[in-house]
Design an enzyme around this catalytic site. Structure first.
Site, mmCIF file in Angstrom:
data_model
loop_
_atom_site.group_PDB
_atom_site.id
_atom_site.type_symbol
_atom_site.label_atom_id
_atom_site.label_comp_id
_atom_site.label_asym_id
_atom_site.label_seq_id
_atom_site.Cartn_x
_atom_site.Cartn_y
_atom_site.Cartn_z
ATOM 1 N N HIS A 1 33.094 48.483 36.350
ATOM 2 C CA HIS A 1 32.956 49.069 37.685
ATOM 3 C C HIS A 1 33.638 50.437 37.641
ATOM 4 O O HIS A 1 34.595 50.641 36.892
ATOM 5 C CB HIS A 1 33.671 48.142 38.677
ATOM 6 N N LYS B 1 37.033 39.762 48.368
ATOM 7 C CA LYS B 1 35.964 39.096 47.611
ATOM 8 C C LYS B 1 36.263 37.604 47.466
ATOM 9 O O LYS B 1 35.439 36.835 46.999
ATOM 10 C CB LYS B 1 35.821 39.729 46.228
ATOM 11 N N CYS C 1 28.166 50.660 41.747
ATOM 12 C CA CYS C 1 29.362 51.320 41.209
ATOM 13 C C CYS C 1 29.495 51.065 39.710
ATOM 14 O O CYS C 1 30.602 50.843 39.194
ATOM 15 C CB CYS C 1 30.639 50.868 41.929
ATOM 16 N N GLN D 1 35.850 40.220 40.218
ATOM 17 C CA GLN D 1 34.811 39.194 40.262
ATOM 18 C C GLN D 1 35.268 37.916 39.565
ATOM 19 O O GLN D 1 34.850 36.813 39.938
ATOM 20 C CB GLN D 1 33.525 39.700 39.573
ATOM 21 N N ASP E 1 40.432 43.508 34.989
ATOM 22 C CA ASP E 1 39.915 43.717 36.338
ATOM 23 C C ASP E 1 39.278 42.386 36.763
ATOM 24 O O ASP E 1 38.174 42.048 36.348
ATOM 25 C CB ASP E 1 38.884 44.855 36.298
HETATM 26 N N1 PLP Z 1 35.985 45.818 39.872
HETATM 27 C C1 PLP Z 1 34.892 45.070 40.029
HETATM 28 C C2 PLP Z 1 34.363 44.293 38.863
HETATM 29 C C3 PLP Z 1 34.272 45.005 41.271
HETATM 30 O O1 PLP Z 1 33.184 44.261 41.429
HETATM 31 C C4 PLP Z 1 34.813 45.746 42.337
HETATM 32 C C5 PLP Z 1 34.151 45.752 43.660
HETATM 33 O O2 PLP Z 1 32.975 45.539 43.779
HETATM 34 C C6 PLP Z 1 35.958 46.504 42.126
HETATM 35 C C7 PLP Z 1 36.526 46.516 40.872
HETATM 36 C C8 PLP Z 1 36.606 47.286 43.221
HETATM 37 O O3 PLP Z 1 37.141 46.419 44.166
HETATM 38 P P1 PLP Z 1 37.769 46.980 45.529
HETATM 39 O O4 PLP Z 1 36.711 47.864 46.122
HETATM 40 O O5 PLP Z 1 38.028 45.760 46.332
HETATM 41 O O6 PLP Z 1 38.991 47.725 45.177
#
Ligand code: PLP
Length: 421
Positions: A138, A241, A379, A218, A215
């Site tokens: 992401h 999430k 993203c 998910q 990260d």
């Molecule tokens: N990393 C992953 C794999 C994601 O799917 C997301 C959000 O869709 C993020 C990071 C960013 O999360 P946040 O917008 O809650 O900071």
């Protein structure tokens, strides 16, 4: 506040059978209609809906127990502080951290990664040091490292993927070398659903003396996470999430690493002593929590973790697996649908395109049918470039989805086919 037992950590607690209709009844929003059609919500990967238990916990906080934390000598402030620190202890148990001081509250995954890049990266990485990422990251796990590269001259190495969107361990291992200082990878791809074998990833990185950031935005949603068993150095995720509120997230970091890191932001609550000549800083986690935090957000997160932990993880996994298998089968039977992400063992996220139809048009037609999906690059533009596409349609499943939801998705796609011929 919801104080349901943490079933995951209490094997003696009776596991409730997974009853999706009962789960659905917990989510008030699922009873509403969109464009005159009952809502089918297939965008939990972007942000999950909230159960009554979380909504009530937040209301209760504002109605009866709200004040600023850590500063007041009065009853309400003490109660709010207790709730805030209680939420931290709940997160500790949820991810099985060694100590609550390894849990830093952030705005979300994005802020957690920026915190590590700026603080740990800024202090400990220099020119020529290598950070290993993957093509399926992401943007939240790409851009902070690029910003750090501009400041320090670090080098980014990128693990590729294959046709199925699998994570190639051998290619990863080949990229990890003597200059590798950090491996920063997603646990589960938000586009492909690919589950990265992070225990192996950590083992290989540590064998080279590199640290690992996962990260888990998910990942934590689709499986229980035990940070001690994984031995990851940093693990981060977002409350929203995980059926909790937005604006609250978590950075787990090993105690010794956090203790060695300089502050990320300056302000109230993160200091020990301030004079105009010199300021000394509080130990972690307070050192990284400058300013008034999202107090009610932590209360909501606490309730969300209780909620998630009230289900038998094996029953949840079986439910999600069934939805994934059913969606994959039904989508696969549609002519002109191309699936992205078919790696074995993947999580309940399906991405696809339809020949000759732009994903945005598909999303709009599905919306008219009451079906909410995400369309676009998610993203993850480097991953889109890898597959040479502008975007996909993504259906991501949560606790409350049913096979009937998949049927509604397929009906909507049949409408798309009719409109576009
Ligand atoms: N990393 C992953 C794999 C994601 O799917 C997301 C959000 O869709 C993020 C990071 C960013 O999360 P946040 O917008 O809650 O900071």
């Amino acid at each position: 506040m919801n104080t349901a037992p943490a079933r995951r950590l209490d094997p003696s607690a009776a596991a409730a059978p997974f009853d999706v209709e009962r789960v659905r009844a917990d989510f008030p929003i699922l009873s509403r209609s969109v464009h005159g059609k009952p809502l089918v919500f297939l965008d939990s990967g972007a942000s999950a809906q909230k159960p009554r238990q979380v909504i009530d916990a937040i209301s209760q906080c504002y109605e009866a127990e709200y004040a600023n934390i850590h500063r007041g000598v009065y009853e309400l402030s003490a109660k709010a502080t207790e709730a805030y620190e209680g939420a931290r202890a709940r997160v500790q148990r949820f991810v099985n951290a060694r100590s609550a001081s390894e849990i830093v509250f952030t705005k979300g995954t994005t802020e957690a990664i920026n915190l590590v890049a700026t603080s740990w990266g800024g202090a400990f990485l220099g020119e020529g040091d290598e950070v290993v990422l993957s093509v399926m990251e992401h943007h939240a796990n790409i851009v902070p490292w690029q910003l750090l590269r501009e400041r320090t001259g670090i080098v980014l190495k990128v693990v590729p993927t294959d046709e199925r969107g699998a994570f190639p361990l051998d290619a990863y291992e080949a990229l990890v070398g003597p200059r590798t200082r950090l491996v920063a990878l997603t646990h589960v791809s938000n586009v492909l659903g690919t589950v990265v074998p992070i225990a192996e990833v950590v083992r290989i990185a540590h064998a080279s003396g590199a640290k690992v950031l996962i990260d888990g935005a998910q990942g934590v949603v689709h499986q229980p996470v035990d940070v001690q068993a994984l031995d990851a150095d940093f693990y981060c995720f977002s409350g929203h999430k995980l059926y909790g509120p937005s604006g609250i997230g978590v950075l787990y970091g090993k105690e010794a690493l956090l203790a060695a890191m300089p502050p990320y932001q300056g302000g109230g609550d993160m200091i020990e002593r301030v004079t105009f000549e010199r300021t000394t800083f509080a130990p972690p986690p307070a050192r990284f929590e400058a300013g008034t935090p999202p107090i009610a957000g932590t209360v909501g997160l606490h309730a969300a973790l209780d909620y998630v932990a009230s289900f038998d993880p094996a029953a949840v996994a079986a439910h999600e697996h069934d939805l994934l298998a059913y969606a994959t089968e039904r989508l696969g039977a549609l002519n002109s649908v191309r699936l992205y992400g078919t790696a074995p063992g993947k999580a309940a996220i399906v991405s696809f395109t339809m020949d000759g139809v732009h994903p945005h048009d598909i999303g709009t037609i599905l919306d008219r049918a009451g079906v909410a999906v995400r369309v676009g690059h998610h993203c993850a533009q480097p991953l889109m470039d890898h597959f040479d596409i502008a975007g996909t349609v993504r259906a991501s499943f949560g606790l409350y989805n049913t096979r009937g939801d998949v049927d509604r998705l397929i009906d909507g796609l049949e409408d798309v086919r009719e409109i576009f011929g």
